[in-house]
Design an enzyme around this catalytic site. Structure first.
Site, PDB file in Angstrom:
ATOM      1  N   ASP A 100      -3.831  -3.027   0.269  1.00 52.28           N
ATOM      2  CA  ASP A 100      -4.553  -4.121  -0.259  1.00 52.28           C
ATOM      3  C   ASP A 100      -5.897  -4.247   0.628  1.00 52.28           C
ATOM      4  O   ASP A 100      -6.229  -3.704   1.482  1.00 52.28           O
ATOM      5  CB  ASP A 100      -3.889  -5.555   0.120  1.00 52.28           C
ATOM      6  N   HIS A 245      -2.338  -2.088   4.157  1.00 54.41           N
ATOM      7  CA  HIS A 245      -3.838  -2.644   4.111  1.00 54.41           C
ATOM      8  C   HIS A 245      -4.738  -1.385   4.559  1.00 54.41           C
ATOM      9  O   HIS A 245      -4.663  -0.898   5.445  1.00 54.41           O
ATOM     10  CB  HIS A 245      -4.054  -3.747   4.964  1.00 54.41           C
TER      11      HIS A 245
END
Length: 280
Positions: A100, A245
């Site tokens: 992400d 992430h």
């Protein structure tokens, strides 16, 4: 780039979205990646582009909001869910890796290189402002067979926005991805895992399915590389969706953890696939 500059193609995007749906069970994986590895990607030239506003990591918990049905104004081909998909059905120890907040030229190239080295495909839920700043990284993702998902433009807390603001955040990101790689995202993930009715309805109206996660690596807390590795290994399982992430903070621990846990999981018999979609 201003968000208002990304809206002219809205009608075309909505028309295209009405023609596309994803596998209704959300339990199908595409076949494992068998392509030959490409040469290592070169290190990004220069420093990372300056962002309009730094993205700060924040504590969050997945709390989907439920209790409503489809909106009549949405195309019949775009299902509106009341909860995000948390895991995918799998009987062969296949998982999904997701990243992400990127792309970030400091960290994303290293993650792409590791995935390429092990012939693994992943999903990247990108923020529009980051994608607009690094379009070459989006194209590299697609060239390597990865899927690009929508993670809004500025990574806001959607529960604090009016519906018009949620629309701008989601729609603008789909626009920039479509212009960059030729196809709009077919998956959406709400920032902080904070879902509401507007997020589900607007995402569905743009032809996207809502995907959350099963296992949080907690890399956003920067707990140390070893802890990130342990979190992923402990949460591994068939159909699991792993949250990582590649931006939004210092992600060197994420980069290093991937280099450790990915070959270990492959050696243990796990495989990594992508959700499969179909056109009807």
């Amino acid at each position: 780039m201003k968000k208002e500059e990304l809206l002219p193609g809205r009608r075309a995007l909505l028309r295209g979205a009405a023609l596309a749906t994803l596998a209704t069970t959300a339990g199908c994986f595409s076949r494992p990646w068998s392509a030959q590895p490409a040469p290592p990607a070169p290190a990004p030239a220069g420093g990372a582009p300056a962002l309009r506003r730094p993205q700060k990591p924040a504590a969050y918990r997945l709390r989907p909001i439920a209790g409503y049905g489809p909106a009549r104004s949405l195309p019949a081909a775009a299902p509106v869910r009341s909860k995000p998909i948390l895991r995918l059905a799998s009987r062969n120890r296949t998982m999904v890796l997701t990243f992400d907040d990127g792309p970030d030229p400091r960290f994303t190239p290293h993650i792409l290189r590791t995935l390429r080295q092990h012939h693994v495909r992943a999903m990247f839920f990108v923020c529009g402002e980051m994608a607009a700043a690094s379009p070459d990284l989006l194209r590299e993702m697609v060239d390597d067979g990865h899927l690009i998902g929508n993670h809004t433009w500025t990574h806001p807390q959607l529960l604090r926005l009016r519906r018009s603001g949620v629309l701008r955040e989601i729609e603008s990101t789909s626009e920039v991805v479509q212009r960059t790689v030729g196809e709009a995202p077919l998956w959406f993930r709400a920032p902080y895992g904070a879902w509401n009715r507007d997020a589900f309805e607007i995402g569905a109206g743009l032809g996207m399915e809502p995907l959350a996660w099963t296992t949080d690596s907690l890399d956003w807390t920067e707990p140390g590389t070893r802890k990130v590795v342990d979190n992923v290994l402990r949460g591994a399982g068939s159909g699991v969706v792993i949250l990582n992430h590649d931006a939004g903070g210092n992600r060197w621990q994420s980069v290093e953890a991937l280099r450790i846990y990915l070959p270990r999981l492959l050696a243990d018999g796990y495989r990594f696939g992508l959700p499969q979609r179909r056109i009807t």
